[in-house]
Design an enzyme around this catalytic site. Sequence first.
Site, short mmCIF file in Angstrom:
data_model
loop_
_atom_site.label_atom_id
_atom_site.label_comp_id
_atom_site.label_asym_id
_atom_site.label_seq_id
_atom_site.Cartn_x
_atom_site.Cartn_y
_atom_site.Cartn_z
N CYS A 54 0.92 -1.25 0.06
CA CYS A 54 -0.15 0.16 -0.03
C CYS A 54 0.81 1.26 -0.04
O CYS A 54 1.49 1.71 1.18
CB CYS A 54 -0.98 -0.14 0.97
SG CYS A 54 -2.08 1.54 1.31
N CYS A 84 -0.39 4.16 2.07
CA CYS A 84 -0.12 3.91 3.56
C CYS A 84 1.08 4.00 4.01
O CYS A 84 1.35 4.83 4.99
CB CYS A 84 -0.69 2.41 3.90
SG CYS A 84 -2.25 1.98 3.56
N ASP A 85 2.10 3.46 3.20
CA ASP A 85 3.55 3.61 3.60
C ASP A 85 4.35 4.32 2.87
O ASP A 85 5.68 4.47 3.38
CB ASP A 85 3.89 2.01 3.88
CG ASP A 85 3.22 1.14 4.49
OD1 ASP A 85 2.69 1.74 5.61
OD2 ASP A 85 2.97 0.09 4.10
#
Length: 309
Positions: free
Chosen positions: A138, A141-142
């Site tokens: 992701c 996300c990261d």
Amino acid sequence: MTQCWGDEMTDIIIIGAGPAGMTAAIYARRAAKSVLVLEAMSCGGQIINTPDIENYPVAAHISGFDFATKVYEQAKALGAEFKFEKAVEILDGGSVKTVVTAKNRYEAKAVIIATGSQNRKLGVGDEDKLIGRGVSYCATCDGAFFRNKDVAVVGGGNTALEDALYMADIASKVYLIHRRGSFRGEEATVEKLRQRENVEFVLNSVVTGLNADKRLTGIDVTDSRGGVRTLEVSGLFVAVGRIPENRSFASVIDLDKAGYAAADENCRTKTAGVFVAGDNRAKEVRQLVTATADGAVAATEAIKYLNEQ
């Protein structure tokens, strides 16, 4: 026949103890409905692999494990029952649904399927060990963890293209690796990537090795002629698709061609009393916040359904 909550039938069985399922349990218990949560593995789902959640309202900078633990404790404190058994089938008996596991059969008036989906993996050695240590599924996300670093994105669809474009604004260098000579995603996004000086296409190639010293330090890429190239990267974002966990329940829910559960925004399926929530539902955005939102919606709709019976 095993039944929960003493001699009474369970109001709602929730299959899956990820963020969607546990949020549904919280909402259902607050409405004084009896709840049984069935989980095949461990509570939390995919989010427990995320070292730092930054994009969830209020709970910024919390690990996925800590987030899942807090949601579990909240649901448990409200009286939700948890059993670690894999559900393999749902039998529709009209007003009574039977959930079959490898060990037992449980009856309920309504069922919420919140089994989520699994990231499709590359199948390269040490991939699992490096999740959260350079390997991610992701970018949104990261991605922030790899600011001003070199990274690689693997995949040829829209998700991979969008991930590469997103990372191009964050990372120093982005290698976009695809096993074919052309991308499956939208050409407009491909053209945007071509215009980025820090993006390099690595086509007709696959990742065949991961190099690490506690964290990812590089990847080996093999082209269609057998040539091997080592790319020194700190992050590898895998975007080669997801696998929804729905096949066991195809008799009571419709699935799209990718295997996701067909349901409207109210999380209702074709079978009265059966609902879906989370990443296993056909939708555009799959994030932690949309999973918990689905859980709240599915539980609310299940409560309405029960109150109407």
